[in-house]
Design a protein around this motif. Sequence first.
Motif, PDB file in Angstrom:
ATOM      1  N   ALA A  70      -5.750  -7.239   8.421  1.00  0.00           N
ATOM      2  CA  ALA A  70      -4.359  -8.082   8.358  1.00  0.00           C
ATOM      3  C   ALA A  70      -3.895  -7.941   7.508  1.00  0.00           C
ATOM      4  O   ALA A  70      -4.380  -7.748   6.185  1.00  0.00           O
ATOM      5  CB  ALA A  70      -4.677 -10.150   9.218  1.00  0.00           C
ATOM      6  N   GLY A  71      -2.185  -7.153   7.120  1.00  0.00           N
ATOM      7  CA  GLY A  71      -1.610  -6.894   6.974  1.00  0.00           C
ATOM      8  C   GLY A  71      -1.712  -6.029   5.521  1.00  0.00           C
ATOM      9  O   GLY A  71      -0.435  -5.054   5.746  1.00  0.00           O
ATOM     10  N   SER A  72      -2.272  -4.477   6.304  1.00  0.00           N
ATOM     11  CA  SER A  72      -2.466  -3.351   6.603  1.00  0.00           C
ATOM     12  C   SER A  72      -1.055  -3.010   7.638  1.00  0.00           C
ATOM     13  O   SER A  72      -0.912  -3.343   8.715  1.00  0.00           O
ATOM     14  CB  SER A  72      -3.764  -3.436   7.515  1.00  0.00           C
ATOM     15  N   ARG A  73      -0.624  -1.716   7.259  1.00  0.00           N
ATOM     16  CA  ARG A  73       0.646  -0.967   8.395  1.00  0.00           C
ATOM     17  C   ARG A  73       0.342   0.027   9.148  1.00  0.00           C
ATOM     18  O   ARG A  73       0.018   1.068   7.921  1.00  0.00           O
ATOM     19  CB  ARG A  73       1.621  -1.093   7.320  1.00  0.00           C
ATOM     20  N   LEU A  74       0.574   0.254  10.442  1.00  0.00           N
ATOM     21  CA  LEU A  74       0.825   1.559  11.309  1.00  0.00           C
ATOM     22  C   LEU A  74       2.249   2.073  11.313  1.00  0.00           C
ATOM     23  O   LEU A  74       2.797   1.550  11.120  1.00  0.00           O
ATOM     24  CB  LEU A  74      -0.281   1.857  12.048  1.00  0.00           C
ATOM     25  N   ARG A  75       2.084   3.932  11.016  1.00  0.00           N
ATOM     26  CA  ARG A  75       3.551   3.983  12.022  1.00  0.00           C
ATOM     27  C   ARG A  75       2.914   4.997  12.907  1.00  0.00           C
ATOM     28  O   ARG A  75       2.179   5.943  12.428  1.00  0.00           O
ATOM     29  CB  ARG A  75       4.280   4.269  10.416  1.00  0.00           C
ATOM     30  N   VAL A  76       3.691   4.393  13.758  1.00  0.00           N
ATOM     31  CA  VAL A  76       3.277   5.161  15.840  1.00  0.00           C
ATOM     32  C   VAL A  76       4.560   5.857  15.643  1.00  0.00           C
ATOM     33  O   VAL A  76       5.716   5.061  16.187  1.00  0.00           O
ATOM     34  CB  VAL A  76       2.985   4.539  16.533  1.00  0.00           C
ATOM     35  N   GLY A  77       4.729   7.788  15.026  1.00  0.00           N
ATOM     36  CA  GLY A  77       6.672   8.250  15.491  1.00  0.00           C
ATOM     37  C   GLY A  77       7.109   7.247  14.152  1.00  0.00           C
ATOM     38  O   GLY A  77       6.747   7.329  13.200  1.00  0.00           O
ATOM     39  N   PRO A  78       8.246   6.756  15.313  1.00  0.00           N
ATOM     40  CA  PRO A  78       9.685   6.344  13.585  1.00  0.00           C
ATOM     41  C   PRO A  78       9.354   4.124  13.758  1.00  0.00           C
ATOM     42  O   PRO A  78       9.283   4.260  13.317  1.00  0.00           O
ATOM     43  CB  PRO A  78      10.302   6.313  14.852  1.00  0.00           C
ATOM     44  N   VAL A 131       0.285   3.426   7.219  1.00  0.00           N
ATOM     45  CA  VAL A 131       1.075   3.747   5.830  1.00  0.00           C
ATOM     46  C   VAL A 131      -0.132   2.805   5.254  1.00  0.00           C
ATOM     47  O   VAL A 131       0.195   3.373   3.437  1.00  0.00           O
ATOM     48  CB  VAL A 131       1.829   2.678   6.596  1.00  0.00           C
ATOM     49  N   ARG A 132      -0.750   1.255   4.500  1.00  0.00           N
ATOM     50  CA  ARG A 132      -0.822   0.848   4.171  1.00  0.00           C
ATOM     51  C   ARG A 132      -2.690  -0.475   4.247  1.00  0.00           C
ATOM     52  O   ARG A 132      -2.883  -0.963   5.487  1.00  0.00           O
ATOM     53  CB  ARG A 132       0.012  -0.573   3.371  1.00  0.00           C
ATOM     54  N   GLU A 133      -3.334   0.292   4.677  1.00  0.00           N
ATOM     55  CA  GLU A 133      -4.773  -0.552   4.859  1.00  0.00           C
ATOM     56  C   GLU A 133      -5.180  -1.197   3.469  1.00  0.00           C
ATOM     57  O   GLU A 133      -5.490  -1.026   2.112  1.00  0.00           O
ATOM     58  CB  GLU A 133      -5.255   0.754   4.432  1.00  0.00           C
ATOM     59  N   LEU A 134      -5.804  -2.332   3.740  1.00  0.00           N
ATOM     60  CA  LEU A 134      -5.998  -3.601   3.021  1.00  0.00           C
ATOM     61  C   LEU A 134      -7.603  -3.775   2.905  1.00  0.00           C
ATOM     62  O   LEU A 134      -8.498  -3.629   4.309  1.00  0.00           O
ATOM     63  CB  LEU A 134      -5.301  -4.636   2.989  1.00  0.00           C
ATOM     64  N   PRO A 135      -8.298  -4.230   2.427  1.00  0.00           N
ATOM     65  CA  PRO A 135      -9.167  -3.769   1.780  1.00  0.00           C
ATOM     66  C   PRO A 135      -9.928  -4.981   3.427  1.00  0.00           C
ATOM     67  O   PRO A 135      -9.461  -6.016   3.744  1.00  0.00           O
ATOM     68  CB  PRO A 135      -9.867  -4.400   0.644  1.00  0.00           C
ATOM     69  N   GLU A 136     -11.025  -4.443   3.634  1.00  0.00           N
ATOM     70  CA  GLU A 136     -11.574  -6.026   5.498  1.00  0.00           C
ATOM     71  C   GLU A 136     -12.205  -6.586   3.831  1.00  0.00           C
ATOM     72  O   GLU A 136     -13.026  -6.441   3.560  1.00  0.00           O
ATOM     73  CB  GLU A 136     -12.878  -4.450   5.949  1.00  0.00           C
ATOM     74  N   ARG A 137     -12.509  -7.512   4.503  1.00  0.00           N
ATOM     75  CA  ARG A 137     -13.139  -9.097   4.633  1.00  0.00           C
ATOM     76  C   ARG A 137     -13.771  -8.987   5.310  1.00  0.00           C
ATOM     77  O   ARG A 137     -13.979  -9.102   6.819  1.00  0.00           O
ATOM     78  CB  ARG A 137     -11.896 -10.207   4.593  1.00  0.00           C
ATOM     79  N   PRO A 138     -15.461  -9.024   4.895  1.00  0.00           N
ATOM     80  CA  PRO A 138     -16.605  -9.788   5.823  1.00  0.00           C
ATOM     81  C   PRO A 138     -16.241 -10.836   6.234  1.00  0.00           C
ATOM     82  O   PRO A 138     -15.499 -11.848   6.283  1.00  0.00           O
ATOM     83  CB  PRO A 138     -17.589  -9.630   5.157  1.00  0.00           C
ATOM     84  N   PRO A 139     -16.801 -10.778   8.018  1.00  0.00           N
ATOM     85  CA  PRO A 139     -16.472 -11.464   8.660  1.00  0.00           C
ATOM     86  C   PRO A 139     -16.898 -12.959   8.071  1.00  0.00           C
ATOM     87  O   PRO A 139     -18.569 -13.216   7.378  1.00  0.00           O
ATOM     88  CB  PRO A 139     -17.502 -11.026   9.901  1.00  0.00           C
TER      89      PRO A 139
END
Length: 143
Positions: A70-78, A131-139
């Motif tokens: 959660a908190g990571s960001r994606l861009r799809v087109g605009p 755009v921004r990938e935060l580190p994965e948290r273990p389950p």
Amino acid sequence: MEELKSARIRLQGGIVGDNRGRFASRAVTILSIEDWRKALAALNPPRPGLDWTTRRANLLVEGIRLPRSAGSRLRVGPVELEVTGQTSPCSRMEEQCTGLLKALSPDWRGGVTCRVLREGAVTLGDEVEIVRELPERPPPRLP
């Protein structure tokens, strides 16, 4: 489910015409074709031809590993989207195909939920980038 070649995504309401977008924290759901194929291969027996729309996700992407944090960001087109969590499979998946709920559950195979940060129109073939990938948290581990 209706497959579209383009869609307008708004800050409020997600994809125009999709009533599930009324919850801002999960206004848009994204599934990767690679994760979908892993889920289908995990079924007993495997069901490689089951259509991705069975999952009921808003967008299908290919060639990118969706962020698992959660908190990571994606861009799809605009359009810019913030991952709010994992799309948790529901009992409707089991109604569609026996074993699908379990097959979608591990490793975020069911996709991600997102809130909209920048609205716009997306079209089939648009570039998808992290755009921004935060580190994965273990389950969480149960005692």
